[in-house]
Design an enzyme around this catalytic site. Sequence first.
Site, short mmCIF file in Angstrom:
data_model
loop_
_atom_site.label_atom_id
_atom_site.label_comp_id
_atom_site.label_asym_id
_atom_site.label_seq_id
_atom_site.Cartn_x
_atom_site.Cartn_y
_atom_site.Cartn_z
N GLU A 159 1.01 -0.78 -0.29
CA GLU A 159 -0.07 -0.26 0.26
C GLU A 159 0.82 1.32 -0.52
O GLU A 159 1.84 1.14 0.42
CB GLU A 159 -0.56 0.56 1.05
CG GLU A 159 0.03 -0.05 2.64
CD GLU A 159 0.05 1.19 3.27
OE1 GLU A 159 -0.53 2.41 2.68
OE2 GLU A 159 0.79 0.65 4.10
N LEU A 161 -0.62 4.53 0.85
CA LEU A 161 -1.26 5.13 1.36
C LEU A 161 -1.29 6.46 1.85
O LEU A 161 0.36 6.38 2.74
CB LEU A 161 -2.33 4.56 2.46
CG LEU A 161 -3.50 3.61 1.65
CD1 LEU A 161 -4.89 3.43 2.76
CD2 LEU A 161 -3.93 3.58 0.22
N LEU A 261 9.97 19.20 0.84
CA LEU A 261 10.98 20.06 0.87
C LEU A 261 11.05 20.96 1.65
O LEU A 261 11.79 22.64 1.79
CB LEU A 261 11.64 20.38 -0.48
CG LEU A 261 12.80 19.80 -1.19
CD1 LEU A 261 13.26 20.59 -2.81
CD2 LEU A 261 14.30 18.87 -0.58
N ALA A 263 11.36 22.78 5.43
CA ALA A 263 11.93 22.08 6.67
C ALA A 263 10.70 22.84 7.75
O ALA A 263 10.35 23.37 7.61
CB ALA A 263 13.53 22.85 6.51
N GLY A 264 11.53 21.56 8.97
CA GLY A 264 10.95 22.00 10.60
C GLY A 264 10.58 20.82 10.79
O GLY A 264 12.44 20.61 11.05
N GLY A 268 6.86 11.99 11.49
CA GLY A 268 6.64 10.78 12.20
C GLY A 268 5.01 10.08 12.04
O GLY A 268 5.58 9.47 10.89
N CYS A 271 4.60 5.23 10.52
CA CYS A 271 4.41 4.57 9.06
C CYS A 271 6.49 4.38 8.65
O CYS A 271 6.80 4.10 9.16
CB CYS A 271 4.07 4.48 7.77
SG CYS A 271 2.69 3.83 7.63
N LYS A 334 1.04 14.87 11.26
CA LYS A 334 0.61 16.21 10.06
C LYS A 334 -0.77 16.16 10.01
O LYS A 334 -1.74 15.17 11.04
CB LYS A 334 0.56 14.50 9.33
CG LYS A 334 0.05 13.60 8.81
CD LYS A 334 0.24 12.72 7.36
CE LYS A 334 -0.40 14.03 6.02
NZ LYS A 334 0.19 12.87 5.25
#
Length: 446
Positions: A159, A161, A261, A263-264, A268, A271, A334
């Site tokens: 998968e 996803l 691309l 940046a942060g 996490g 997966c 996210k």
Amino acid sequence: MALKITVIGTGYLGATHAAAMAELGFEVMGLDIDPAKIAMLERGETPMYEPGLEELLRAHVAGFEGTSGRLRFTTSWEELADFGDVHFLCVNTPQKHGEYACDMSYVESAVESLAPLLRRPALVVGKSTVPVGSAARLAKRLAELAPAGEDVELAWNPEFLREGFAVQDTLHPDRIVIGVEGGRAEEVLREVYATPVAEGSPFVVADFPTAELVKTSANSFLATKISFINAMAEVCEAAGGDVVKLAEAIGHDERIGRKFLRAGIGFGGGCLPKDIRAFMARAGELGADQALTFLREVDSINMRRRGHMVELTREAVGGSFLGTRVAVLGATFKPDSDDVRDSPALNVAGQIHLQGGQVTVYDPKGMENARRVFPTLGYADTALEAVRGADVVLHLTEWREFRELDPAALAEVVATPRILDGRNALDPELWRKAGWTYRALGRPQA
């Protein structure tokens, strides 16, 4: 006769796959060993937040007026085996406790439960992310246990996803990869995926090892790209450069591309981190560990970003968290998800709390899950309430809601209008114009 499909495991992957298969016109039965989860799905409710999934479930779950009735759920292996022609394995493959390696116990248990009940021709299709070499071993075990013998085949169909886009990615995949050993497996899977293939989705046929490696290779590449730009952010901070402009410039190179691309504070979720670690572990078992030593640095850069965000926050409040109020916008790893597994945002919040800061978190969808992981953190019902009285505000998950906040309204309720943008997703000019001190990772302070 039309194929009947079963889905074993009704978590994030399985629930989405089952609903999508029903949407594609198949009769579908989903199985889980958790009766509470099955009861929830039978009510048309999802065990997780995923945009569009609940609506898709309710369009097909049997027992409701106006639904197709093509989707049912069970806890019975016997019922499942009697029903299905194609059985998709969608169970979890977590990281082993205290190790990098993948825990295959759920996949193995599913095969052990299903195989002895397969008395007629059937195709078992693995979708879970597994170490290379697993499919061949499981195919051998299927042949040993299934009464139908050689009429039961195995295929591997990884998968791809993206949380927040899982329904779209299942119904309109950017590629379909299958690993087969011959027989009817390819023919059957072409029938299963006839609609997306007709719409233009590439259909890639490979052997078992290649199909297994595709998912871990893809995740490793994405993780590498994210950690690369975060490494450049570290250099930009040291040199006084601007990583956002740097990313824009190199992203115009079509060989590099613009995606992944930003940046942060890093990646996490359930997966990427565990998949690259399992990939390293498996490479070591195969004697190819040197090929993937770079992934250790990818992982290290990623984890370092969280600590760096904590240090920047401590610096912003004068060198100590004691007696300070810290507002954290974001808990999920996210946006468009309620998933807090290995969330950089929640990890940063937790570190600051453990170091004496009074932390208040707000997230549009992840509050309940965040409370389970960090019950001692403070939680607010809105972004405005989260920042009230704060000495510093951290933007750690790039929800659209946070990009649309009114900086002037927030400035009226904070103790100090100071914000650290851990995702480089806010408009610096807008926040500074409203009186905020704005700082982002890898960018000049003013």
